[in-house]
Design a protein around this motif. Structure first.
Motif, mmCIF file in Angstrom:
data_model
loop_
_atom_site.group_PDB
_atom_site.id
_atom_site.type_symbol
_atom_site.label_atom_id
_atom_site.label_comp_id
_atom_site.label_asym_id
_atom_site.label_seq_id
_atom_site.Cartn_x
_atom_site.Cartn_y
_atom_site.Cartn_z
ATOM 1 N N TYR A 54 0.861 -1.174 0.000
ATOM 2 C CA TYR A 54 0.000 0.000 0.000
ATOM 3 C C TYR A 54 0.897 1.224 0.000
ATOM 4 O O TYR A 54 1.784 1.336 0.841
ATOM 5 N N ASP A 56 1.506 5.155 0.454
ATOM 6 C CA ASP A 56 1.035 6.418 1.015
ATOM 7 C C ASP A 56 2.258 7.111 1.607
ATOM 8 O O ASP A 56 2.675 6.808 2.726
ATOM 9 N N ILE A 83 -5.894 0.994 5.435
ATOM 10 C CA ILE A 83 -4.967 0.069 4.783
ATOM 11 C C ILE A 83 -5.493 -1.365 4.900
ATOM 12 O O ILE A 83 -5.502 -2.121 3.924
ATOM 13 N N TYR A 86 -8.233 -1.939 2.518
ATOM 14 C CA TYR A 86 -7.649 -2.122 1.180
ATOM 15 C C TYR A 86 -7.182 -3.564 1.018
ATOM 16 O O TYR A 86 -7.432 -4.203 -0.008
ATOM 17 N N PHE A 90 -7.853 -6.918 -1.570
ATOM 18 C CA PHE A 90 -6.675 -7.177 -2.393
ATOM 19 C C PHE A 90 -6.837 -8.502 -3.128
ATOM 20 O O PHE A 90 -7.211 -9.515 -2.541
#
Length: 112
Positions: A54, A56, A83, A86, A90
């Motif tokens: 991830y 960021d 996260i 997310y 995935f």
């Protein structure tokens, strides 16, 4: 050779942090953290191991200031939950397909 301040601002060093959460832990824990070459290796090992990545940069900047083994502070829980959400969505197969497409694009660019 040292880069100038302007160059450093345009191309800041890459940062990476690996988190681990086990049942019974109070919060996710920093298990790896680094900048530059170390960040590249953290991402490489994660990718090779099938761990989703991830990106960021702002959050990575904050997390790299924490110590290894330190739990994530409560102020960052919301960002960390995003996260994990997310990761719940995935799809490893889609990630592998994207990786293969990127490799083909690099090979095509190198052949030109």
């Amino acid at each position: 050779m040292l880069k100038s301040d302007a160059s450093t601002r345009r191309n800041p060093p890459k940062k990476a942090v690996a988190l681990q959460y086990d049942v019974g832990d109070g919060a996710p824990v920093i298990v790896a953290s680094g900048m530059g070459y170390m960040a590249e290796k953290i991402v490489e090992v994660a990718s090779d191991s099938g761990v989703p990545i991830y990106e960021d940069n702002s959050l990575a900047t904050i997390l790299t200031q924490l110590k290894l083994g330190q739990e994530i502070p409560e102020e960052l829980y919301k960002a960390i939950v995003e996260i994990y959400v997310y990761f719940l969505h995935f799809d490893p197969a889609a990630a592998e397909e994207k990786k293969a497409q990127e490799a083909q694009a690099r090979e095509a660019g190198a052949a030109e």
